[in-house]
Structure formats: structure tokens, C-alpha cells
Design a protein around this motif. Structure first.
Motif, mmCIF file in Angstrom:
data_model
loop_
_atom_site.group_PDB
_atom_site.id
_atom_site.type_symbol
_atom_site.label_atom_id
_atom_site.label_comp_id
_atom_site.label_asym_id
_atom_site.label_seq_id
_atom_site.Cartn_x
_atom_site.Cartn_y
_atom_site.Cartn_z
ATOM 1 N N LEU A 41 4.782 -2.445 11.363
ATOM 2 C CA LEU A 41 4.693 -1.039 11.743
ATOM 3 C C LEU A 41 5.112 -0.087 10.630
ATOM 4 O O LEU A 41 5.049 1.134 10.807
ATOM 5 N N SER A 42 5.526 -0.631 9.481
ATOM 6 C CA SER A 42 6.175 0.184 8.463
ATOM 7 C C SER A 42 5.564 -0.014 7.085
ATOM 8 O O SER A 42 4.830 -0.973 6.834
ATOM 9 N N ASP A 43 5.900 0.916 6.196
ATOM 10 C CA ASP A 43 5.705 0.749 4.761
ATOM 11 C C ASP A 43 7.074 0.410 4.182
ATOM 12 O O ASP A 43 8.052 1.123 4.438
ATOM 13 N N GLY A 44 7.159 -0.684 3.422
ATOM 14 C CA GLY A 44 8.465 -1.119 2.942
ATOM 15 C C GLY A 44 8.515 -1.334 1.447
ATOM 16 O O GLY A 44 7.488 -1.496 0.782
ATOM 17 N N MET A 45 9.739 -1.328 0.935
ATOM 18 C CA MET A 45 10.000 -1.640 -0.460
ATOM 19 C C MET A 45 11.161 -2.621 -0.533
ATOM 20 O O MET A 45 12.043 -2.621 0.325
ATOM 21 N N VAL A 46 11.152 -3.450 -1.578
ATOM 22 C CA VAL A 46 12.282 -4.318 -1.856
ATOM 23 C C VAL A 46 12.717 -4.111 -3.294
ATOM 24 O O VAL A 46 11.910 -3.752 -4.164
ATOM 25 N N ALA A 47 14.000 -4.309 -3.523
ATOM 26 C CA ALA A 47 14.539 -4.293 -4.876
ATOM 27 C C ALA A 47 14.660 -5.733 -5.351
ATOM 28 O O ALA A 47 15.186 -6.588 -4.630
ATOM 29 N N VAL A 48 14.148 -6.015 -6.544
ATOM 30 C CA VAL A 48 14.117 -7.376 -7.074
ATOM 31 C C VAL A 48 14.812 -7.406 -8.433
ATOM 32 O O VAL A 48 14.529 -6.586 -9.317
ATOM 33 N N GLU A 49 15.724 -8.358 -8.589
ATOM 34 C CA GLU A 49 16.392 -8.580 -9.872
ATOM 35 C C GLU A 49 16.256 -10.058 -10.230
ATOM 36 O O GLU A 49 16.691 -10.929 -9.465
ATOM 37 N N ASP A 50 15.656 -10.348 -11.355
ATOM 38 C CA ASP A 50 15.451 -11.729 -11.809
ATOM 39 C C ASP A 50 14.796 -12.582 -10.731
ATOM 40 O O ASP A 50 15.177 -13.734 -10.500
ATOM 41 N N GLY A 51 13.811 -11.993 -10.023
ATOM 42 C CA GLY A 51 13.075 -12.733 -9.003
ATOM 43 C C GLY A 51 13.761 -12.823 -7.660
ATOM 44 O O GLY A 51 13.195 -13.381 -6.711
ATOM 45 N N LYS A 52 14.970 -12.267 -7.527
ATOM 46 C CA LYS A 52 15.719 -12.325 -6.274
ATOM 47 C C LYS A 52 15.678 -10.972 -5.579
ATOM 48 O O LYS A 52 15.906 -9.932 -6.200
ATOM 49 N N VAL A 53 15.407 -10.979 -4.274
ATOM 50 C CA VAL A 53 15.429 -9.750 -3.479
ATOM 51 C C VAL A 53 16.880 -9.354 -3.242
ATOM 52 O O VAL A 53 17.652 -10.115 -2.648
ATOM 53 N N VAL A 54 17.261 -8.152 -3.699
ATOM 54 C CA VAL A 54 18.648 -7.701 -3.577
ATOM 55 C C VAL A 54 18.768 -6.418 -2.761
ATOM 56 O O VAL A 54 19.861 -5.849 -2.646
ATOM 57 N N GLY A 55 17.643 -5.943 -2.188
ATOM 58 C CA GLY A 55 17.706 -4.745 -1.357
ATOM 59 C C GLY A 55 16.399 -4.533 -0.627
ATOM 60 O O GLY A 55 15.340 -4.995 -1.066
ATOM 61 N N THR A 56 16.483 -3.852 0.511
ATOM 62 C CA THR A 56 15.296 -3.563 1.317
ATOM 63 C C THR A 56 15.377 -2.158 1.900
ATOM 64 O O THR A 56 16.465 -1.608 2.097
ATOM 65 N N VAL A 57 14.208 -1.602 2.217
ATOM 66 C CA VAL A 57 14.121 -0.368 2.992
ATOM 67 C C VAL A 57 12.724 -0.317 3.606
ATOM 68 O O VAL A 57 11.742 -0.738 2.987
ATOM 69 N N LEU A 58 12.642 0.150 4.849
ATOM 70 C CA LEU A 58 11.372 0.312 5.545
ATOM 71 C C LEU A 58 11.226 1.760 5.997
ATOM 72 O O LEU A 58 12.207 2.385 6.417
ATOM 73 N N VAL A 59 10.005 2.273 5.932
ATOM 74 C CA VAL A 59 9.674 3.611 6.420
ATOM 75 C C VAL A 59 8.621 3.449 7.511
ATOM 76 O O VAL A 59 7.523 2.954 7.254
ATOM 77 N N THR A 60 8.958 3.850 8.727
ATOM 78 C CA THR A 60 8.050 3.712 9.863
ATOM 79 C C THR A 60 7.480 5.081 10.212
ATOM 80 O O THR A 60 8.194 5.948 10.724
ATOM 81 N N PRO A 61 6.194 5.328 9.934
ATOM 82 C CA PRO A 61 5.607 6.640 10.224
ATOM 83 C C PRO A 61 5.113 6.741 11.655
ATOM 84 O O PRO A 61 4.588 5.771 12.214
ATOM 85 N N TYR A 62 5.287 7.900 12.250
ATOM 86 C CA TYR A 62 4.713 8.205 13.558
ATOM 87 C C TYR A 62 3.714 9.340 13.356
ATOM 88 O O TYR A 62 4.037 10.513 13.520
ATOM 89 N N LYS A 63 2.516 8.915 12.896
ATOM 90 C CA LYS A 63 1.456 9.843 12.509
ATOM 91 C C LYS A 63 2.034 10.850 11.521
ATOM 92 O O LYS A 63 2.755 10.474 10.597
ATOM 93 N N ARG A 64 1.749 12.144 11.687
ATOM 94 C CA ARG A 64 2.310 13.142 10.775
ATOM 95 C C ARG A 64 3.556 13.803 11.349
ATOM 96 O O ARG A 64 4.151 14.678 10.700
ATOM 97 N N ASP A 65 3.968 13.371 12.562
ATOM 98 C CA ASP A 65 5.075 14.044 13.248
ATOM 99 C C ASP A 65 6.411 13.813 12.550
ATOM 100 O O ASP A 65 7.218 14.726 12.397
ATOM 101 N N CYS A 66 6.684 12.562 12.165
ATOM 102 C CA CYS A 66 7.938 12.226 11.512
ATOM 103 C C CYS A 66 7.857 10.779 11.051
ATOM 104 O O CYS A 66 6.855 10.087 11.281
#
Length: 279
Positions: A41-66
Motif C-alpha cells: 500500500l506504500s512507497d518505501g525507501m531503505v537505507a543500505v550500508e555495505d549491502g546491509k539494510v540499516v533503516g526503513t521508511v514507508l509513505v502510504t498515500p491516500y489519493k491526494r488527500d494526505c
């Protein structure tokens, strides 16, 4: 190695296993299935250091409302190096010009305040083993034909169009209960698997009594099962939930950026936030 050398990349299916490990490190109950739902349901990003995932964040849009920002996690070995800010900058860019909502921990509050988020309330998490309870006569299982009315009620209460989220739940992941007045749906609740058991939410009702009946609908059908309900101070549900064996175990601080125009209908109340339901 400095945080500036960490790469922020789109969240893909191959990052799920590492994301689950990060959430467990943080003490969160999310299963692989919960991450899959949030990712779908979301657009997400991960932070990667030396091939290891060290952080995450997801953005879940509800059309243009928020949009809601969820699953902001930084590996404990990386904290204090500005990675949380880097992930949030990526999330803000992804969200574009949408108003934003999130639920903050106490530790994350200073960062979100610096980014222009404002506190709007307190989320109270309740959970525990469901006790024995008679099913209320006023509620019934929803039908597929009820989904448009459910989505309309939710839009009035939440102030944004979450039809996609509700349709996803209705497609076999969750179950809905409704209360009808004069032949029309006047309140609803959703039950779906999450974490250690199941979560009841969102719940949208015309008044406190109706909200209790909708929650009772699912408690009565889950004796001995582990249930979670997220609510807020304003609803007045917290003491009652504790009486039902769902203890207050924590929560968070709801925030918005910028302050969103009040579009919620004052005759409807919502008892679960999307950011909590997903993250």
C-alpha cells in the motif's frame, strides 16, 4: 564510515526479510505478512550500508488527500548519525505536496518537530486476551455491497479517502461488521491479522456506545484470542477496553504536517489511526 556514505534506495521485495529483522530489533510485533501489507500500500525507501539494510521508511498515500509516514526504523548501531533525518527527507520528497500524518515515539518527537510536524493527540494501544462476551444484537457482518458506505463513513471521520486500504482489507485479509440505522450503515469496524494476533480497527461510529458494540462484535467471536485496539484520549474508550482485558500497553503521539484542514464530520468518531494500523 559516515552517514553520508549510506545509500537510500527504493524498498523492494528483497528488503522484506531485513525489514522484519529491524522491526524485531525495535521491539515491534510486525510479521512478514504485516510488512508485505504495508509495502503493498506504500512507497518505501531503505537505507543500505555495505549491502546491509540499516533503516526503513514507508509513505502510504491516500489519493491526494494526505499520506501517512510509517515504519521509520533505524538500526540501533546507526543511531545518532543523522540517518533518521535522511530517511525522513526521502519520505517528504516521496510524499510531494500532500499533507502528512504520523504517529511518533517519544524518541522521534524532536526530529518530527524540526521537520514541521505538530502534535494533534495521543494514541493509546490496548491489547490482551479476549474474554467471554455475548455478541451484541445490534451488529452484523458486512456484505460486499456495504463497502461504498463504509468507505464514505471512513472518509468523513478520517478526513481522507482510504477506499484503497479498506478494499485491500475486504479482499480476504479482514472482516467487517456494521450497525445499520434506518436501513443505512451508520458505523463499522474491521478485524484483521496483525502481530501476535489480530487488530480491531479502524472503527468508525456515531457515538461511544455504538463504537463499543462494534468492538464487542469481534471480541465475542474471539474468546481467548490475542486482540489489539488503538484508540485516543478523546474517544473515552480506554478505561472500557481495559475492563475487557485489553490492557493499555503504550502508544504514541499523533502528528500532522502541515495542520490539516478539519474535514472530519463531528458526528463521526474514528478509533484507530491508519499509521498505527500499518506501522
Amino acid at each position: 564510515m559516515q552517514a553520508s556514505q549510506i545509500e537510500i534506495v527504493p524498498f523492494g521485495p528483497d528488503h522484506l526479510e531485513a525489514a522484519v529483522a529491524l522491526s524485531r530489533q525495535a521491539g515491534w510485533p510486525h510479521r512478514t505478512e504485516d510488512w508485505q501489507l504495508a509495502h503493498a500500500l506504500s512507497d518505501g525507501m531503505v537505507a543500505v550500508e555495505d549491502g546491509k539494510v540499516v533503516g526503513t521508511v514507508l509513505v502510504t498515500p491516500y489519493k491526494r488527500d494526505c499520506a501517512t509516514i510509517n515504519m521509520v526504523i533505524v538500526d540501533e548501531s546507526m543511531r545518532g548519525r543523522g540517518l533518521g533525518r535522511k530517511l525522513m527527507d526521502a519520505a517528504l520528497l516521496t510524499a510531494g505536496d500532500r499533507p502528512l500524518r504520523l504517529v511518533a515515539t517519544t524518541a522521534g518527537l524532536p526530529l518530527y518537530q524540526k521537520l514541521g510536524f505538530h502534535e494533534t493527540g495521543t494514541v493509546l494501544q490496548h491489547q490482551g486476551l479476549a474474554g467471554e462476551m455475548a455478541a451484541p444484537a445490534e451488529t452484523e457482518a458486512a456484505t460486499d455491497a456495504d463497502l461504498p458506505d463504509i468507505a464514505a463513513l471512513d472518509r468523513r471521520a478520517f478526513g481522507a479517502d482510504r477506499e484503497g486500504l479498506l478494499s485491500y482489507f475486504a479482499a480476504g485479509i479482514g472482516a467487517f461488521a456494521v450497525i445499520r440505522r434506518d436501513g443505512h450503515v451508520s458505523g463499522f469496524a474491521c478485524l484483521r491479522p496483525f502481530g501476535r494476533g489480530e487488530v480491531i480497527g479502524p472503527v468508525v461510529a456515531a457515538d461511544l456506545g455504538q463504537a463499543r458494540k462494534l468492538i464487542e462484535h469481534f471480541i465475542a467471536r474471539r474468546p481467548g484470542r490475542f486482540l489489539r485496539v488503538d484508540t485516543t484520549d478523546e474517544t473515552g474508550l480506554s478505561p472500557w477496553l481495559a475492563e475487557q482485558g485489553l490492557a493499555h500497553v503504550g502508544g504514541g503521539i499523533s502528528m500532522k504536517k502541515p495542520l490539516v484542514r478539519q474535514t472530519a464530520d463531528p458526528t463521526a468518531t474514528t478509533f484507530a489511526l491508519a499509521s498505527q494500523a500499518l506501522g
